[in-house]
Design a protein around this motif. Structure first.
Motif, PDB file in Angstrom:
ATOM      1  N   ASP A   1     -52.844 -57.582 -36.589  1.00 52.90           N
ATOM      2  CA  ASP A   1     -51.534 -58.146 -36.245  1.00 52.90           C
ATOM      3  C   ASP A   1     -50.366 -57.250 -36.662  1.00 52.90           C
ATOM      4  OD1 ASP A   1     -51.929 -58.439 -38.939  1.00 52.90           O
ATOM      5  OD2 ASP A   1     -51.222 -60.509 -39.058  1.00 52.90           O
ATOM      6  N   SER A   2     -50.656 -56.056 -37.161  1.00 53.47           N
ATOM      7  CA  SER A   2     -49.602 -55.151 -37.615  1.00 53.47           C
ATOM      8  C   SER A   2     -48.903 -54.488 -36.430  1.00 53.47           C
ATOM      9  CB  SER A   2     -50.186 -54.078 -38.534  1.00 53.47           C
ATOM     10  OG  SER A   2     -51.092 -53.265 -37.810  1.00 53.47           O
TER      11      SER A   2
ATOM     12  N   LYS B   1     -50.626 -53.062 -32.781  1.00 48.12           N
ATOM     13  CA  LYS B   1     -50.111 -53.576 -31.504  1.00 48.12           C
ATOM     14  C   LYS B   1     -49.595 -52.431 -30.642  1.00 48.12           C
ATOM     15  CE  LYS B   1     -48.894 -58.207 -33.176  1.00 48.12           C
ATOM     16  NZ  LYS B   1     -47.789 -59.159 -33.440  1.00 48.12           N
TER      17      LYS B   1
END
Length: 400
Positions: free
Chosen positions: A145-146, A150
């Protein structure tokens, strides 16, 4: 060093061998440092695994070097090492070229700003590569999710499941290791995401390894061994034989109007399709194909082409196929029962003598004939299936 604080290169090599990998990306590799007793660590692993080593230096340290490495069963044809930023230590991007693909190994910084900049550098390097598949593997020190992961996913398919944790190896609670394939050329490959695995290796390293299997699709321009050839013509039937380089689902599209074959979407009543069925199921498990056309009209000229889809994955309850590929358009005329005469060329005992075959083919081209028969001892007893297929196609094309 493993989770038990032991440095055991043979143990690492055993994990690699057990994985049956063709390509291995390694991070945090010492090369001839004092702390590793000046041993060429990557070379030792390569020797144990019978693979080619490529080392990418990130920094000089402890009278030696430290960085990342690749092991491969195929010999590399090019190497590029690109510096990456690292607040705590410099990092590197190792780009290794092979005949059919690129492999990139890296180990990103512990600092988010450096990782984001590293993704930008990676994207720039991608723009300089040839149009071949590009595989990325490494410890990226960032969770799925960093922002940097992404950003990476804009150009790469991340193939491993982010919920299958990789670190720390003894009790994984996060994913910071990844395998990806560049989107721009990913259509040249097939992979099944459900088959990607985080391996159960809790001791050899502080990270658990990821195993992914990719399959190179057979190029459309090199899909068939050669042109189809005909067997067993009757007034109403004929068999069309051909070979594909990979097991494939194949069919024949045929018509009396050649224009219908130039429009792949045409499904008019004048365009017919035939395939081989066994027990109601299409045959798609082999490279040798034989398809019978029936209910034909004697003396009629027919036009046909082969359609095929490569069988990419074959399991009991799941099959995956590649894109549709078409051959050139060919034609044949069935024998008419009212035909009184026909011409056949019959050859014996040519024994695969190339010079003789070429001279006979030149002579045959000057003689009008309806079909050619290769009788006994034209082709030697093959030692392999591939030899037999190559000889059949070579002779068929020579006397076409």
């Amino acid at each position: 060093r493993g989770m038990d604080n032991r440095t055991d290169y043979k143990r690492v090599a055993e994990e690699i061998i057990r994985s049956k990998a063709d390509l291995v990306a390694l991070q945090e590799i010492d090369s001839c440092t004092a702390r590793s007793q000046h041993r060429y660590v990557l070379g030792e692993l390569a020797f144990e695994c019978r693979m080619y080593p490529v080392f990418g230096r990130a920094i000089k340290i402890n009278k030696g070097n430290y960085g990342v490495g690749l092991l491969s069963k195929e010999r590399p044809i090019g190497v590029k090492n690109v510096a990456l930023p690292g607040k705590e230590e410099r990092r590197t991007l190792l780009i290794v070229e092979f005949p059919n693909y690129y492999a990139i190994c890296t180990h990103f910084s512990l600092t988010e700003k450096d990782r984001i900049e590293s993704v930008k550098i990676l994207n720039h390097e991608l723009s300089l590569l040839k149009a071949k598949p590009v595989f990325l593997a490494g410890d990226l020190n960032a969770t799925p999710d960093s922002p940097e992961i992404k950003a990476l996913a804009e150009n790469f398919h991340i193939v491993n499941n982010p919920k299958a944790f990789t670190f720390p190896a003894d009790k994984p609670d996060r994913t910071i290791d990844y395998i990806g394939i560049w989107k721009a050329t990913a259509d040249q490959c097939y992979w099944n995401p459900s088959a990607v695995r985080v391996l159960n290796a809790p001791l050899a390293s502080d990270h658990r390894p990821i195993r992914a299997t990719f399959r190179f699709k057979q190029p459309a321009e090199d899909f068939f061994y050669g042109a189809p050839y005909l067997q067993n013509p009757t007034e109403n039937t004929i068999s069309i034989l051909f070979q594909t380089y990979r097991p494939s689902h194949c069919w024949i599209e045929y018509t009396t109007d050649s224009l219908l074959l130039t429009n792949p979407s045409s499904l008019s009543s004048g365009l017919h399709r035939a395939q081989t069925l066994i027990g109601g199921q299409a045959v798609c498990h082999d490279i040798e194909q034989k398809i019978l056309l029936d209910s034909l009209e004697a003396g009629q000229r027919y036009y046909y082409r082969v359609g095929a889809r490569e069988l990419l994955e074959n399991r009991s309850y799941y099959k995956a196929f590649g894109d549709t590929v078409y051959s050139n358009i060919y034609s044949f005329t069935l024998p008419d029962k009212n035909t009184e005469n026909f011409a056949a060329l019959i050859f014996n005992d040519t024994h695969c003598v190339r010079e003789l075959e070429e001279r006979l083919a030149q002579t045959a081209a000057r003689i009008p004939h309806d079909f050619t028969v290769f009788n006994g001892d034209c082709l030697p007893e093959p030692s392999t299936r591939e030899e037999a297929i190559n000889n059949i196609n070579r002779v068929a094309q020579l006397f076409d």
